[in-house]
Design a protein around this motif. Structure first.
Motif, PDB file in Angstrom:
ATOM      1  N   PHE A 134      83.373  43.263 -17.075  1.00 43.24           N
ATOM      2  CA  PHE A 134      82.509  42.080 -17.011  1.00 43.24           C
ATOM      3  C   PHE A 134      81.026  42.416 -17.061  1.00 43.24           C
ATOM      4  CE2 PHE A 134      86.414  41.247 -14.558  1.00 43.24           C
ATOM      5  CZ  PHE A 134      86.951  40.233 -15.343  1.00 43.24           C
ATOM      6  N   ARG A 135      80.674  43.518 -17.650  1.00 37.57           N
ATOM      7  CA  ARG A 135      79.277  43.952 -17.625  1.00 37.57           C
ATOM      8  C   ARG A 135      78.331  42.981 -18.340  1.00 37.57           C
ATOM      9  NH1 ARG A 135      78.778  49.632 -20.302  1.00 37.57           N
ATOM     10  NH2 ARG A 135      76.580  49.181 -19.862  1.00 37.57           N
ATOM     11  N   LYS A 136      78.859  42.195 -19.296  1.00 36.17           N
ATOM     12  CA  LYS A 136      78.004  41.278 -20.045  1.00 36.17           C
ATOM     13  C   LYS A 136      77.931  39.878 -19.425  1.00 36.17           C
ATOM     14  CE  LYS A 136      78.662  43.521 -24.548  1.00 36.17           C
ATOM     15  NZ  LYS A 136      79.125  43.338 -25.948  1.00 36.17           N
ATOM     16  N   THR A 137      78.812  39.590 -18.488  1.00 37.48           N
ATOM     17  CA  THR A 137      78.865  38.230 -17.948  1.00 37.48           C
ATOM     18  C   THR A 137      78.656  38.149 -16.444  1.00 37.48           C
ATOM     19  OG1 THR A 137      81.274  38.363 -17.706  1.00 37.48           O
ATOM     20  CG2 THR A 137      80.406  37.448 -19.769  1.00 37.48           C
ATOM     21  N   LYS A 138      78.703  39.279 -15.751  1.00 33.19           N
ATOM     22  CA  LYS A 138      78.631  39.243 -14.287  1.00 33.19           C
ATOM     23  C   LYS A 138      77.658  40.282 -13.754  1.00 33.19           C
ATOM     24  CE  LYS A 138      81.738  36.245 -12.675  1.00 33.19           C
ATOM     25  NZ  LYS A 138      81.461  35.237 -11.641  1.00 33.19           N
ATOM     26  N   LEU A 139      76.841  39.854 -12.783  1.00 35.16           N
ATOM     27  CA  LEU A 139      76.069  40.812 -12.016  1.00 35.16           C
ATOM     28  C   LEU A 139      77.057  41.527 -11.102  1.00 35.16           C
ATOM     29  CD1 LEU A 139      73.128  41.751 -11.328  1.00 35.16           C
ATOM     30  CD2 LEU A 139      73.228  40.128  -9.421  1.00 35.16           C
ATOM     31  N   PRO A 140      77.010  42.859 -11.025  1.00 39.69           N
ATOM     32  CA  PRO A 140      77.982  43.583 -10.190  1.00 39.69           C
ATOM     33  C   PRO A 140      78.062  43.028  -8.773  1.00 39.69           C
ATOM     34  CG  PRO A 140      76.740  45.131 -11.516  1.00 39.69           C
ATOM     35  CD  PRO A 140      76.100  43.773 -11.724  1.00 39.69           C
ATOM     36  N   GLY A 141      79.291  42.947  -8.276  1.00 33.17           N
ATOM     37  CA  GLY A 141      79.520  42.353  -6.965  1.00 33.17           C
ATOM     38  C   GLY A 141      78.763  43.035  -5.848  1.00 33.17           C
ATOM     39  N   HIS A 142      78.619  44.373  -5.929  1.00 35.29           N
ATOM     40  CA  HIS A 142      77.921  45.063  -4.843  1.00 35.29           C
ATOM     41  C   HIS A 142      76.440  44.697  -4.819  1.00 35.29           C
ATOM     42  CE1 HIS A 142      76.996  47.895  -8.135  1.00 35.29           C
ATOM     43  NE2 HIS A 142      75.968  48.286  -7.401  1.00 35.29           N
ATOM     44  N   LEU A 143      75.869  44.340  -5.996  1.00 39.41           N
ATOM     45  CA  LEU A 143      74.477  43.915  -6.032  1.00 39.41           C
ATOM     46  C   LEU A 143      74.320  42.481  -5.513  1.00 39.41           C
ATOM     47  CD1 LEU A 143      73.216  45.424  -9.413  1.00 39.41           C
ATOM     48  CD2 LEU A 143      72.975  46.341  -7.090  1.00 39.41           C
ATOM     49  N   LEU A 144      75.298  41.631  -5.814  1.00 34.46           N
ATOM     50  CA  LEU A 144      75.293  40.283  -5.248  1.00 34.46           C
ATOM     51  C   LEU A 144      75.417  40.348  -3.730  1.00 34.46           C
ATOM     52  CD1 LEU A 144      77.608  38.387  -7.773  1.00 34.46           C
ATOM     53  CD2 LEU A 144      75.152  38.008  -7.433  1.00 34.46           C
ATOM     54  N   HIS A 145      76.305  41.220  -3.277  1.00 35.15           N
ATOM     55  CA  HIS A 145      76.514  41.390  -1.840  1.00 35.15           C
ATOM     56  C   HIS A 145      75.227  41.885  -1.176  1.00 35.15           C
ATOM     57  CE1 HIS A 145      78.717  42.334   1.843  1.00 35.15           C
ATOM     58  NE2 HIS A 145      78.091  43.493   1.853  1.00 35.15           N
ATOM     59  N   ARG A 146      74.549  42.823  -1.828  1.00 31.65           N
ATOM     60  CA  ARG A 146      73.294  43.350  -1.294  1.00 31.65           C
ATOM     61  C   ARG A 146      72.254  42.239  -1.202  1.00 31.65           C
ATOM     62  NH1 ARG A 146      70.330  48.451  -4.099  1.00 31.65           N
ATOM     63  NH2 ARG A 146      72.480  49.210  -3.914  1.00 31.65           N
ATOM     64  N   ALA A 147      72.168  41.417  -2.244  1.00 32.45           N
ATOM     65  CA  ALA A 147      71.190  40.325  -2.247  1.00 32.45           C
ATOM     66  C   ALA A 147      71.454  39.326  -1.122  1.00 32.45           C
ATOM     67  CB  ALA A 147      71.208  39.618  -3.598  1.00 32.45           C
TER      68      ALA A 147
END
Length: 216
Positions: A134-147
């Motif tokens: 999902f590199r083209k459609t999703k921000l990585p989950g760990h970065l969302l979690h960090r935010a």
């Protein structure tokens, strides 16, 4: 960048126990078979629910995958919060008898993080699959979690500076560096096949982070 919701907004009341069972088996199956090869029917069978039940809880297979990844992140945080809990103002609630200084808390967070992924290495496999699929459609989950959690850590560090427990630093950069350390240590440790030594690896890394290499 496209962001898709993984849960349906409307529908029947959710059974949290059933949902957790679905997500736990989803993590295992996705990790073992890969996203593309995973059959949702198999997850339903292991969770002892119908396939239709999964689609009542989650929009589709992709939604289930991202929910499983978020579930892992949530469980990792839950394991830490059983001893220390940092609120959005950076204040810490901890069990009686535990040290309350900033360095001890940062060390405890890191070791708890390592303990969780030592017990749940399949969660790391999902992180890797997410980037591949999902590199083209999703921000990585760990970065969302960090935010989602960075306000807590930023304010925690700010309070530690005000109390003189740590030196004055760029708070945003320090939060990023700390999170990068935890993520990199866990992912590299699991990929190298050394998950049994993950806690020791993290302890070494976080001690270097907290104490530095400077003789002063």
């Amino acid at each position: 960048m496209v962001q898709q919701t993984s849960k349906k907004k409307d529908g029947p009341a959710r059974n949290e126990e059933k949902e957790a069972a679905i997500l736990e088996f989803a993590v295992k199956v996705f990790a073992e078979e890969g996203y593309k090869n995973t059959d949702v029917e198999k997850i339903a069978g292991l969770a002892d629910v119908g396939k239709g039940t999964i689609y009542r809880y989650f929009i589709n297979k992709e939604g289930l995958f991202h929910a499983a990844l978020r579930y892992c992140s949530g469980q990792a945080v839950k394991s830490f919060r059983s001893t220390y809990d940092i609120n959005e103002d950076g204040e810490v609630d901890c069990k009686d008898g535990l040290p309350t200084d900033a360095l001890s808390i940062l060390r405890s967070i890191a070791l708890s993080y390592a303990q969780f992924y030592k017990k749940n290495p399949e969660a790391v496999e999902l992180m890797i699959q997410e980037r591949a699929e999902f590199r083209k459609t999703k921000l990585p989950g760990h970065l969302l979690h960090r935010a989602e959690h960075r306000k807590r850590m930023d304010n925690f560090l700010r309070r530690a500076i005000d109390k003189g427990e740590i030196r004055k630093v760029n708070i945003a950069q320090t939060t990023n560096a700390y999170a990068d350390l935890l993520f990199g240590c866990v992912v590299n440790g699991v990929l190298e096949g050394s998950k049994s030594k993950l806690v020791a690896r993290m302890e070494c890394a976080v001690d270097l982070f907290l104490n530095g290499l400077n003789t002063d």
